[in-house]
Design an enzyme around this catalytic site. Structure first.
Site, PDB file in Angstrom:
ATOM      1  N   ARG A 143     117.573  28.529  50.642  1.00  0.00           N
ATOM      2  CA  ARG A 143     117.874  28.323  49.093  1.00  0.00           C
ATOM      3  C   ARG A 143     116.518  28.302  49.266  1.00  0.00           C
ATOM      4  O   ARG A 143     115.492  27.431  48.553  1.00  0.00           O
ATOM      5  CB  ARG A 143     118.398  28.323  48.933  1.00  0.00           C
ATOM      6  CG  ARG A 143     119.148  29.411  47.893  1.00  0.00           C
ATOM      7  CD  ARG A 143     120.217  29.387  46.821  1.00  0.00           C
ATOM      8  NE  ARG A 143     120.057  28.949  45.708  1.00  0.00           N
ATOM      9  CZ  ARG A 143     119.928  28.510  44.374  1.00  0.00           C
ATOM     10  NH1 ARG A 143     121.137  28.134  44.667  1.00  0.00           N
ATOM     11  NH2 ARG A 143     119.131  28.073  43.919  1.00  0.00           N
ATOM     12  N   ASN A 191     109.046  22.135  30.990  1.00  0.00           N
ATOM     13  CA  ASN A 191     108.354  20.980  30.817  1.00  0.00           C
ATOM     14  C   ASN A 191     110.120  21.181  30.069  1.00  0.00           C
ATOM     15  O   ASN A 191     110.787  21.793  29.627  1.00  0.00           O
ATOM     16  CB  ASN A 191     108.090  19.737  29.665  1.00  0.00           C
ATOM     17  CG  ASN A 191     106.394  19.810  30.628  1.00  0.00           C
ATOM     18  OD1 ASN A 191     106.386  19.639  31.465  1.00  0.00           O
ATOM     19  ND2 ASN A 191     105.942  19.664  30.082  1.00  0.00           N
ATOM     20  N   TYR A 251     106.243  31.122  35.208  1.00  0.00           N
ATOM     21  CA  TYR A 251     106.254  30.217  33.415  1.00  0.00           C
ATOM     22  C   TYR A 251     105.895  28.672  34.889  1.00  0.00           C
ATOM     23  O   TYR A 251     107.069  28.611  34.918  1.00  0.00           O
ATOM     24  CB  TYR A 251     106.571  30.393  32.705  1.00  0.00           C
ATOM     25  CG  TYR A 251     107.539  30.900  32.724  1.00  0.00           C
ATOM     26  CD1 TYR A 251     108.694  32.039  33.216  1.00  0.00           C
ATOM     27  CD2 TYR A 251     108.628  30.021  31.704  1.00  0.00           C
ATOM     28  CE1 TYR A 251     109.675  32.223  32.777  1.00  0.00           C
ATOM     29  CE2 TYR A 251     109.723  29.427  31.602  1.00  0.00           C
ATOM     30  CZ  TYR A 251     110.287  31.595  32.324  1.00  0.00           C
ATOM     31  OH  TYR A 251     112.394  31.963  32.205  1.00  0.00           O
ATOM     32  N   PRO A 252     104.796  27.032  33.957  1.00  0.00           N
ATOM     33  CA  PRO A 252     105.376  26.691  34.545  1.00  0.00           C
ATOM     34  C   PRO A 252     106.274  26.169  32.864  1.00  0.00           C
ATOM     35  O   PRO A 252     106.303  26.754  31.852  1.00  0.00           O
ATOM     36  CB  PRO A 252     104.403  26.427  34.268  1.00  0.00           C
ATOM     37  CG  PRO A 252     103.123  26.567  33.170  1.00  0.00           C
ATOM     38  CD  PRO A 252     103.842  28.021  33.876  1.00  0.00           C
ATOM     39  N   SER A 294     117.076  25.086  27.474  1.00  0.00           N
ATOM     40  CA  SER A 294     116.427  25.764  27.086  1.00  0.00           C
ATOM     41  C   SER A 294     115.986  25.926  25.130  1.00  0.00           C
ATOM     42  O   SER A 294     114.789  25.435  25.262  1.00  0.00           O
ATOM     43  CB  SER A 294     116.406  27.004  27.083  1.00  0.00           C
ATOM     44  OG  SER A 294     116.895  27.044  28.401  1.00  0.00           O
ATOM     45  N   GLN A 296     115.421  33.948  40.954  1.00  0.00           N
ATOM     46  CA  GLN A 296     114.723  33.164  40.516  1.00  0.00           C
ATOM     47  C   GLN A 296     114.693  31.877  41.470  1.00  0.00           C
ATOM     48  O   GLN A 296     115.674  31.225  42.322  1.00  0.00           O
ATOM     49  CB  GLN A 296     115.889  32.452  39.454  1.00  0.00           C
ATOM     50  CG  GLN A 296     116.273  30.708  39.744  1.00  0.00           C
ATOM     51  CD  GLN A 296     117.679  30.549  40.684  1.00  0.00           C
ATOM     52  OE1 GLN A 296     117.547  31.499  40.608  1.00  0.00           O
ATOM     53  NE2 GLN A 296     118.133  29.965  40.252  1.00  0.00           N
TER      54      GLN A 296
HETATM   55  O1  76R Z   1     120.389  25.982  41.578  1.00  0.00           O
HETATM   56  C1  76R Z   1     121.774  26.787  41.360  1.00  0.00           C
HETATM   57  O2  76R Z   1     121.787  28.109  41.160  1.00  0.00           O
HETATM   58  C2  76R Z   1     122.735  25.497  40.624  1.00  0.00           C
HETATM   59  C3  76R Z   1     121.879  25.905  39.153  1.00  0.00           C
HETATM   60  C4  76R Z   1     120.767  25.945  38.309  1.00  0.00           C
HETATM   61  C5  76R Z   1     120.659  25.081  38.558  1.00  0.00           C
HETATM   62  C6  76R Z   1     120.896  23.308  39.104  1.00  0.00           C
HETATM   63  C7  76R Z   1     120.343  27.166  38.341  1.00  0.00           C
HETATM   64  C8  76R Z   1     120.518  27.954  37.650  1.00  0.00           C
HETATM   65  N1  76R Z   1     119.086  26.836  37.583  1.00  0.00           N
HETATM   66  C9  76R Z   1     119.168  25.006  37.898  1.00  0.00           C
HETATM   67  C10 76R Z   1     118.275  24.121  37.305  1.00  0.00           C
HETATM   68 MN1  76R Z   1     117.912  27.616  36.250  1.00  0.00          MN
HETATM   69  N2  76R Z   1     116.238  28.148  35.342  1.00  0.00           N
HETATM   70  C11 76R Z   1     115.241  27.938  34.557  1.00  0.00           C
HETATM   71  C12 76R Z   1     114.630  28.767  33.733  1.00  0.00           C
HETATM   72  O3  76R Z   1     113.473  30.013  30.707  1.00  0.00           O
HETATM   73  C13 76R Z   1     113.946  29.003  30.608  1.00  0.00           C
HETATM   74  O4  76R Z   1     114.938  29.230  29.179  1.00  0.00           O
HETATM   75  C14 76R Z   1     114.094  28.290  31.460  1.00  0.00           C
HETATM   76  C15 76R Z   1     113.562  29.363  32.824  1.00  0.00           C
HETATM   77  C16 76R Z   1     115.522  30.245  34.247  1.00  0.00           C
HETATM   78  C17 76R Z   1     114.842  31.921  33.800  1.00  0.00           C
HETATM   79  C18 76R Z   1     116.486  29.267  35.040  1.00  0.00           C
HETATM   80  C19 76R Z   1     116.725  30.859  35.908  1.00  0.00           C
HETATM   81  N3  76R Z   1     116.457  26.040  35.985  1.00  0.00           N
HETATM   82  C20 76R Z   1     116.777  24.706  36.687  1.00  0.00           C
HETATM   83  C21 76R Z   1     115.734  23.673  36.523  1.00  0.00           C
HETATM   84  C22 76R Z   1     116.261  22.190  37.019  1.00  0.00           C
HETATM   85  C23 76R Z   1     116.176  21.155  35.628  1.00  0.00           C
HETATM   86  C24 76R Z   1     116.612  20.009  36.181  1.00  0.00           C
HETATM   87  O5  76R Z   1     116.837  19.558  37.402  1.00  0.00           O
HETATM   88  O6  76R Z   1     115.996  19.252  35.071  1.00  0.00           O
HETATM   89  C25 76R Z   1     115.226  24.438  35.313  1.00  0.00           C
HETATM   90  C26 76R Z   1     113.839  23.979  34.809  1.00  0.00           C
HETATM   91  C27 76R Z   1     115.266  26.095  35.147  1.00  0.00           C
HETATM   92  C28 76R Z   1     114.868  26.864  34.961  1.00  0.00           C
HETATM   93  N4  76R Z   1     118.557  29.532  36.596  1.00  0.00           N
HETATM   94  C29 76R Z   1     120.276  29.275  37.610  1.00  0.00           C
HETATM   95  C30 76R Z   1     118.513  30.574  36.484  1.00  0.00           C
HETATM   96  C31 76R Z   1     119.497  31.175  36.591  1.00  0.00           C
HETATM   97  C32 76R Z   1     119.179  33.194  37.205  1.00  0.00           C
HETATM   98  C33 76R Z   1     120.462  30.809  37.663  1.00  0.00           C
HETATM   99  C34 76R Z   1     121.511  31.479  38.178  1.00  0.00           C
HETATM  100  C35 76R Z   1     121.361  31.384  39.953  1.00  0.00           C
HETATM  101  C36 76R Z   1     122.512  31.603  40.298  1.00  0.00           C
HETATM  102  O7  76R Z   1     123.577  31.476  40.436  1.00  0.00           O
HETATM  103  O8  76R Z   1     122.531  32.851  41.562  1.00  0.00           O
END
Ligand code: 76R
Length: 248
Positions: free
Chosen positions: A130, A147, A144-145, A222, A184
């Site tokens: 990954r 924070n 999209y970016p 979020s 993602q």
């Molecule tokens: O990496 C992993 O799959 C483990 C769980 C996971 C983490 C640690 C995960 C799963 N994400 C992680 C971290 Mn996410 N993610 C977003 C967005 O629009 C919004 O509200 C937020 C934008 C989406 C759509 C999304 C999708 N994720 C993060 C981080 C870093 C946060 C930090 O370190 O503080 C961000 C900014 C972020 C944002 N996330 C998933 C998804 C999806 C679809 C999953 C499931 C992945 C899977 O299990 O296949």
């Protein structure tokens, strides 16, 4: 000080958004247009080859709406390679017919919120894969970016590791329901660009972007802490679709 999350980094990422100067393109001679389009096609072929050799990955999508006409998303081992790619493209004949509308520099990032204690994530092949992902050829892209908020009582960075872990678990559980529908790629950009992360989503059904992002809005991470930049959505381009796009 709260405990910082541990992150793993993979390939560097450049999202290069451009618009096409149609007036100039139409004013050019057919021969000029053909030469510029051929050169562009040869870049696409070269990027494809880099992907096949697993030295990086490039995605190429049109953008719907007026924020840009297309995006080239490159993943490469180094920032130097990304710089080289944009410079070579900027010197091309086709680039003279384009304007940069937005760009984003970041790096593929995984964090340890969901990690198992005592397990080295770098020993898990899926985790390693990954970090250097082959970008899918899904029909649609969404970028999209974002924070995490740092505002009074809603300061993500002042929360304990346990509180953040709990919330990220809930976030991950929502995400997992979209397995197979949305892929993602989270790229970290602290120190590289204006926001903290880039979110790049791929899906064959664009409606799943809306469903996923909307559902996440109700999730605490979020709802309380997410701040978002501009959204870009687009359609897969390939050699054939590019030829059609450029025909005038
Ligand atoms: O990496 C992993 O799959 C483990 C769980 C996971 C983490 C640690 C995960 C799963 N994400 C992680 C971290 Mn996410 N993610 C977003 C967005 O629009 C919004 O509200 C937020 C934008 C989406 C759509 C999304 C999708 N994720 C993060 C981080 C870093 C946060 C930090 O370190 O503080 C961000 C900014 C972020 C944002 N996330 C998933 C998804 C999806 C679809 C999953 C499931 C992945 C899977 O299990 O296949």
């Amino acid at each position: 000080m709260s405990e910082a999350a541990q992150t793993l980094e993979g390939w560097y990422a450049l999202h290069d958004f451009r618009s096409i100067d149609w007036q100039a393109w139409k004013a050019a001679s057919a021969a000029e247009r053909a030469a510029a389009a051929d050169e562009f096609q040869s870049f696409l072929a070269a990027w494809e080859q880099t992907g096949e050799q697993k030295q990086g990955s490039t995605a190429f999508y049109s953008i719907v709406g007026q924020k840009a006409d297309f995006v080239i998303m490159h993943l490469r081992e180094t920032l130097e390679e990304l710089n080289e790619l944009e410079t070579v493209f900027n010197k091309s004949a086709f680039a003279a017919f384009t304007k940069s509308t937005y760009s984003y520099v970041s790096i593929v990032e995984l964090s340890n919120y969901m990690g198992q204690p005592g397990v080295d994530p770098l020993q898990i092949p899926e985790v390693v894969a990954r970090l250097k992902p082959a970008l899918p050829k899904s029909k649609h892209i969404c970028f999209y970016p974002m924070n995490k908020r740092r505002d009074g009582g809603d300061n993500w960075y002042m929360l304990s590791m346990d509180d953040r872990k709990g919330m990220m678990r809930s976030h991950g559980m929502i995400g997992r329901q979209y397995a197979g529908k949305v892929k993602q790629i989270i790229t970290g950009s602290v120190g590289f660009d204006n926001w903290e992360w880039g979110v790049t989503l791929f899906a064959d059904d664009a409606l799943q972007f809306k469903k996923l992002v909307y559902e996440m809005r109700f999730d605490e991470v979020s709802a309380r802490f997410g701040e978002f930049g501009d959204f870009y959505v687009g359609n897969l381009l390939d050699a054939e679709k590019l030829a059609k796009l450029l025909s005038v």
